[in-house]
Design a protein around this motif. Structure first.
Motif, PDB file in Angstrom:
ATOM      1  N   THR A 135       0.849  -1.189   0.000  1.00 52.39           N
ATOM      2  CA  THR A 135       0.000   0.000   0.000  1.00 52.39           C
ATOM      3  C   THR A 135       0.884   1.238   0.000  1.00 52.39           C
ATOM      4  O   THR A 135       1.969   1.236   0.584  1.00 52.39           O
ATOM      5  CB  THR A 135      -0.932   0.044   1.222  1.00 52.39           C
ATOM      6  N   SER A 136       0.413   2.274  -0.661  1.00 51.94           N
ATOM      7  CA  SER A 136       1.170   3.531  -0.774  1.00 51.94           C
ATOM      8  C   SER A 136       0.308   4.676  -0.279  1.00 51.94           C
ATOM      9  O   SER A 136      -0.756   4.937  -0.840  1.00 51.94           O
ATOM     10  CB  SER A 136       1.573   3.782  -2.237  1.00 51.94           C
ATOM     11  N   THR A 137       0.753   5.341   0.793  1.00 56.09           N
ATOM     12  CA  THR A 137       0.019   6.443   1.400  1.00 56.09           C
ATOM     13  C   THR A 137       0.717   7.760   1.067  1.00 56.09           C
ATOM     14  O   THR A 137       1.926   7.899   1.264  1.00 56.09           O
ATOM     15  CB  THR A 137      -0.044   6.281   2.929  1.00 56.09           C
ATOM     16  N   ASP A 138      -0.026   8.719   0.562  1.00 55.75           N
ATOM     17  CA  ASP A 138       0.528  10.006   0.133  1.00 55.75           C
ATOM     18  C   ASP A 138       1.061  10.785   1.338  1.00 55.75           C
ATOM     19  O   ASP A 138       0.318  11.114   2.263  1.00 55.75           O
ATOM     20  CB  ASP A 138      -0.545  10.826  -0.577  1.00 55.75           C
ATOM     21  N   ILE A 139       2.364  11.063   1.346  1.00 49.73           N
ATOM     22  CA  ILE A 139       3.003  11.845   2.416  1.00 49.73           C
ATOM     23  C   ILE A 139       3.795  12.995   1.794  1.00 49.73           C
ATOM     24  O   ILE A 139       4.765  13.470   2.388  1.00 49.73           O
ATOM     25  CB  ILE A 139       3.929  10.974   3.286  1.00 49.73           C
ATOM     26  N   ASP A 140       3.381  13.438   0.596  1.00 46.43           N
ATOM     27  CA  ASP A 140       4.196  14.373  -0.163  1.00 46.43           C
ATOM     28  C   ASP A 140       4.453  15.680   0.581  1.00 46.43           C
ATOM     29  O   ASP A 140       5.590  16.144   0.662  1.00 46.43           O
ATOM     30  CB  ASP A 140       3.531  14.664  -1.510  1.00 46.43           C
ATOM     31  N   GLU A 141       3.403  16.286   1.134  1.00 44.99           N
ATOM     32  CA  GLU A 141       3.589  17.569   1.814  1.00 44.99           C
ATOM     33  C   GLU A 141       4.503  17.419   3.020  1.00 44.99           C
ATOM     34  O   GLU A 141       5.396  18.240   3.253  1.00 44.99           O
ATOM     35  CB  GLU A 141       2.230  18.135   2.230  1.00 44.99           C
ATOM     36  N   GLN A 142       4.272  16.367   3.803  1.00 41.65           N
ATOM     37  CA  GLN A 142       5.105  16.126   4.986  1.00 41.65           C
ATOM     38  C   GLN A 142       6.562  15.875   4.590  1.00 41.65           C
ATOM     39  O   GLN A 142       7.487  16.428   5.198  1.00 41.65           O
ATOM     40  CB  GLN A 142       4.569  14.913   5.745  1.00 41.65           C
ATOM     41  N   LYS A 143       6.762  15.062   3.564  1.00 45.83           N
ATOM     42  CA  LYS A 143       8.119  14.722   3.142  1.00 45.83           C
ATOM     43  C   LYS A 143       8.856  15.940   2.615  1.00 45.83           C
ATOM     44  O   LYS A 143      10.033  16.160   2.940  1.00 45.83           O
ATOM     45  CB  LYS A 143       8.057  13.640   2.059  1.00 45.83           C
ATOM     46  N   ARG A 144       8.179  16.758   1.816  1.00 54.11           N
ATOM     47  CA  ARG A 144       8.833  17.945   1.267  1.00 54.11           C
ATOM     48  C   ARG A 144       9.173  18.940   2.370  1.00 54.11           C
ATOM     49  O   ARG A 144      10.191  19.625   2.319  1.00 54.11           O
ATOM     50  CB  ARG A 144       7.959  18.578   0.194  1.00 54.11           C
ATOM     51  N   ALA A 145       8.299  19.018   3.386  1.00 58.34           N
ATOM     52  CA  ALA A 145       8.593  19.896   4.520  1.00 58.34           C
ATOM     53  C   ALA A 145       9.821  19.399   5.270  1.00 58.34           C
ATOM     54  O   ALA A 145      10.679  20.187   5.688  1.00 58.34           O
ATOM     55  CB  ALA A 145       7.387  19.969   5.448  1.00 58.34           C
ATOM     56  N   GLU A 146       9.924  18.065   5.438  1.00 57.81           N
ATOM     57  CA  GLU A 146      11.084  17.497   6.109  1.00 57.81           C
ATOM     58  C   GLU A 146      12.369  17.763   5.326  1.00 57.81           C
ATOM     59  O   GLU A 146      13.403  18.101   5.905  1.00 57.81           O
ATOM     60  CB  GLU A 146      10.888  15.989   6.287  1.00 57.81           C
ATOM     61  N   LEU A 147      12.289  17.607   4.004  1.00 62.87           N
ATOM     62  CA  LEU A 147      13.470  17.849   3.176  1.00 62.87           C
ATOM     63  C   LEU A 147      13.880  19.314   3.221  1.00 62.87           C
ATOM     64  O   LEU A 147      15.071  19.641   3.263  1.00 62.87           O
ATOM     65  CB  LEU A 147      13.188  17.414   1.738  1.00 62.87           C
ATOM     66  N   GLN A 148      12.882  20.204   3.209  1.00 60.73           N
ATOM     67  CA  GLN A 148      13.185  21.631   3.290  1.00 60.73           C
ATOM     68  C   GLN A 148      13.814  21.972   4.636  1.00 60.73           C
ATOM     69  O   GLN A 148      14.773  22.756   4.709  1.00 60.73           O
ATOM     70  CB  GLN A 148      11.909  22.448   3.089  1.00 60.73           C
ATOM     71  N   GLU A 149      13.294  21.366   5.693  1.00 59.28           N
ATOM     72  CA  GLU A 149      13.868  21.612   7.019  1.00 59.28           C
ATOM     73  C   GLU A 149      15.294  21.090   7.091  1.00 59.28           C
ATOM     74  O   GLU A 149      16.180  21.732   7.659  1.00 59.28           O
ATOM     75  CB  GLU A 149      13.008  20.941   8.083  1.00 59.28           C
ATOM     76  N   ARG A 150      15.527  19.921   6.496  1.00 63.17           N
ATOM     77  CA  ARG A 150      16.874  19.360   6.495  1.00 63.17           C
ATOM     78  C   ARG A 150      17.842  20.263   5.750  1.00 63.17           C
ATOM     79  O   ARG A 150      18.971  20.495   6.201  1.00 63.17           O
ATOM     80  CB  ARG A 150      16.857  17.973   5.857  1.00 63.17           C
ATOM     81  N   ARG A 151      17.401  20.784   4.600  1.00 61.71           N
ATOM     82  CA  ARG A 151      18.264  21.698   3.851  1.00 61.71           C
ATOM     83  C   ARG A 151      18.546  22.957   4.660  1.00 61.71           C
ATOM     84  O   ARG A 151      19.647  23.509   4.613  1.00 61.71           O
ATOM     85  CB  ARG A 151      17.618  22.044   2.512  1.00 61.71           C
ATOM     86  N   GLY A 152      17.521  23.414   5.408  1.00 59.77           N
ATOM     87  CA  GLY A 152      17.725  24.576   6.264  1.00 59.77           C
ATOM     88  C   GLY A 152      18.743  24.303   7.349  1.00 59.77           C
ATOM     89  O   GLY A 152      19.600  25.153   7.652  1.00 59.77           O
ATOM     90  N   ARG A 153      18.679  23.102   7.945  1.00 57.77           N
ATOM     91  CA  ARG A 153      19.649  22.732   8.975  1.00 57.77           C
ATOM     92  C   ARG A 153      21.056  22.705   8.394  1.00 57.77           C
ATOM     93  O   ARG A 153      22.025  23.162   9.017  1.00 57.77           O
ATOM     94  CB  ARG A 153      19.300  21.350   9.538  1.00 57.77           C
ATOM     95  N   GLU A 154      21.175  22.128   7.198  1.00 56.26           N
ATOM     96  CA  GLU A 154      22.492  22.067   6.563  1.00 56.26           C
ATOM     97  C   GLU A 154      23.025  23.471   6.288  1.00 56.26           C
ATOM     98  O   GLU A 154      24.218  23.731   6.454  1.00 56.26           O
ATOM     99  CB  GLU A 154      22.393  21.263   5.268  1.00 56.26           C
ATOM    100  N   LEU A 155      22.121  24.376   5.870  1.00 59.01           N
ATOM    101  CA  LEU A 155      22.536  25.753   5.637  1.00 59.01           C
ATOM    102  C   LEU A 155      22.987  26.409   6.931  1.00 59.01           C
ATOM    103  O   LEU A 155      24.012  27.114   6.966  1.00 59.01           O
ATOM    104  CB  LEU A 155      21.384  26.545   5.026  1.00 59.01           C
TER     105      LEU A 155
END
Length: 275
Positions: A135-155
């Protein structure tokens, strides 16, 4: 290799093998899968995907013949295919164990969205494995927010390395604090769930400065000033106090409510008169 290509989710076919017929006959899964609010698919024990629910076809825009000759995998993001193969070989090939991973599926509009993929084994009444259910559950908004936060941390980490400042980020709604590694080195504490909070930071502030700092934080959350500044004493793990110059700015959401505060601390002990 053949075993890699035919691990679950990475091979599909419309052929009516004995295993496929047995799976469909035992479970009669079509109505159930079509009623699920997720993308869903079935595979035989050896990993050939033989059926997808209507929601999968609607999302991907795939034709009815999409599963023929391994076409299932073409709807998975190319960068995720190797990871999916490795994960499934590791978790599923040797024994029937559930698996979870994050993957991107291509929609009918050509865009990819992130999904939480869950794969579980299916058994008959005698305990023999019939196949796999995914089964595949849509987590796109959550995942993109996590990736953006990670990029912010790296910055922030890069900023901290390029300056003498200790970078921090406060998520106001959750109370969680993130600090650059230099902060933990300065105060002599280790980053843990109980130390990555506003409460922990406040506990380190000198008692004579605490009320002033707390009042300042509350005022900062309602101000429109571009840059905020405060000086206070902060206690190290060894009990010694440092004089800290703290500069910050508040980030608001679309409605104007404060959601984050980010800033930079600097140890100015010896540079300014004792508070």
């Amino acid at each position: 290799p053949l075993h890699l290509a035919r691990s679950p989710m990475l091979w599909s076919d419309l052929s009516s093998s004995a295993a496929a017929q047995h799976l469909m006959r035992e479970l009669q899964p079509v109505p159930l899968l079509d009623s699920l609010p997720h993308l869903a698919w079935l595979s035989t024990p050896e990993g050939t995907v033989i059926h997808c629910n209507q929601r999968w076809y609607q999302y991907t825009g795939a034709p009815a013949t999409a599963l023929a000759d391994g076409g299932f995998i073409t709807y998975l993001h190319p960068d995720d295919r190797a990871e999916a193969a490795e994960a499934q070989l590791r978790h599923l090939s040797q024994q029937a164990r559930p698996l979870e991973m994050h993957l991107r599926w291509r929609g009918h509009d050509g865009r990819y969205r992130w999904y939480l993929e869950r794969v579980v084994p299916l058994y008959d009444a005698a305990g023999a494995q019939l196949g796999w259910l995914g089964t595949s559950t849509d987590i796109d908004e959550q995942k993109r927010a996590e990736l953006q936060e990670r990029r912010g941390r790296e910055l922030f980490e890069l900023m901290a390395r390029a300056t003498n400042d200790l970078i921090w980020d406060w998520d106001i709604s959750s109370g969680r604090m993130w600090y650059s590694q230099e902060f933990w080195q300065l105060v002599g504490h280790a980053p843990r769930p109980d130390t990555e909070t506003v409460a922990f930071w406040l506990s380190l502030i000198h008692p004579d400065d605490l009320e002033r700092v707390q009042n300042g934080v509350q005022a900062d959350l309602t101000t429109t000033a571009k840059l905020l500044e405060a000086t206070y004493r902060l206690r190290r793990a060894d009990g010694r106090y440092l004089t800290i110059l703290d500069r910050a700015c508040v980030i608001h959401d679309a409605s104007g409510l404060p959601v984050r505060m980010v800033g930079a601390m600097r140890d100015v002990t010896g540079e300014v008169p004792t508070l």
